[in-house]
Design an enzyme around this catalytic site. Sequence first.
Site, short mmCIF file in Angstrom:
data_model
loop_
_atom_site.label_atom_id
_atom_site.label_comp_id
_atom_site.label_asym_id
_atom_site.label_seq_id
_atom_site.Cartn_x
_atom_site.Cartn_y
_atom_site.Cartn_z
N LYS A 82 13.30 72.92 -0.51
CA LYS A 82 13.28 73.00 -1.98
C LYS A 82 12.62 74.27 -2.48
CE LYS A 82 9.06 70.23 -2.75
NZ LYS A 82 8.25 71.25 -3.41
N ASP A 83 11.84 74.95 -1.63
CA ASP A 83 11.19 76.20 -2.01
C ASP A 83 12.05 77.43 -1.72
OD1 ASP A 83 8.93 74.89 -2.91
OD2 ASP A 83 7.85 75.09 -1.03
N ARG A 129 12.12 71.07 -13.76
CA ARG A 129 13.02 69.92 -13.68
C ARG A 129 12.28 68.64 -14.08
NH1 ARG A 129 13.20 66.11 -9.79
NH2 ARG A 129 11.75 67.35 -8.56
N ARG A 130 11.12 68.41 -13.47
CA ARG A 130 10.35 67.21 -13.79
C ARG A 130 9.86 67.25 -15.23
NH1 ARG A 130 7.11 68.13 -8.46
NH2 ARG A 130 8.43 67.13 -6.89
#
Length: 303
Positions: A82-83, A129-130
């Site tokens: 994800k990074d 996103r969160r």
Amino acid sequence: MTDYNKLATRKSPLALKQANMVKEYLLRKKIFEKIEIIPMKTSGDKVDSQTFKREGGKGLFLKELEKLLVDSKADIAVHSMKDVPALIDSKFEVISVMKREDPGDVFISNKYKSLNDVTIGTVGSSSPRRQAMIKHKNKKINTLEVRGNINTRIDKIDKDKVDGIILAKAGLNRMDMQHLITEELSLDEFVPSPGQGILCIEYLSKNLVIKKKLKKIIHHDTEICSTAERLFSASMQGDCLSPIGAYAVIKDDILTITGYVASLDGKKYIKNKISGKKQDFIKLSKKLSKVFIEMGSKKLLRC
């Protein structure tokens, strides 16, 4: 002659834990005979939040590690997928390794039993996103950007008097910190970041010897899901600071990809999914991307 390799990683406790997990896995599978871990503090670990956003976001976590590869001071580098930006320099390639850990997000709080219980207050997260998802869920909830390692973020709950924080469950699992989880958030409501829960190895594209060795231990379903999610993310032409989610899952050889994009304020979002045979993962990802573009995703991400 001993097959000796150097593995580059960030210095954070989670990154070191993950690097050691990959090291032990590679040794157990007899891919290499000996591996030395080379820890390094990256630009992403050192800069403040504004510089982080201005100079490339999560890509800064790779910068110094990629230089070690180019300078032949390391043979491979381990990252959380994800990074890794959806598009990377052609000098490098990434490959997923080991089965995916739980890809979901979790809520941690000392005051509330559920994120739904927070009717007004502040919730911390480092992820746009969160943050967009939180704001869409309840516009009365403020979001606070929190960066740093897991312990640093958890300390923010008391230090900054926030009502809770949201983290990836995978990191907590790997650090044996599951007991801190207050609530596991729905994968449908909180669509994960592309590659969340997946560990990957980066290497030089021209290093065919390394590539051949690593291809032997690919977890194929994880690689399919990872590639599908990253293709979708790349098609959105966002960056690591864009509110983009993508989650692919395989069941009975059927692949389902869920995509999500939102405006930064969370007021507008698009969420959709597609299913089909897992061997058609590229076609399915491109088809879902086309649907999103036709629905105005690129315009939404420019807001």
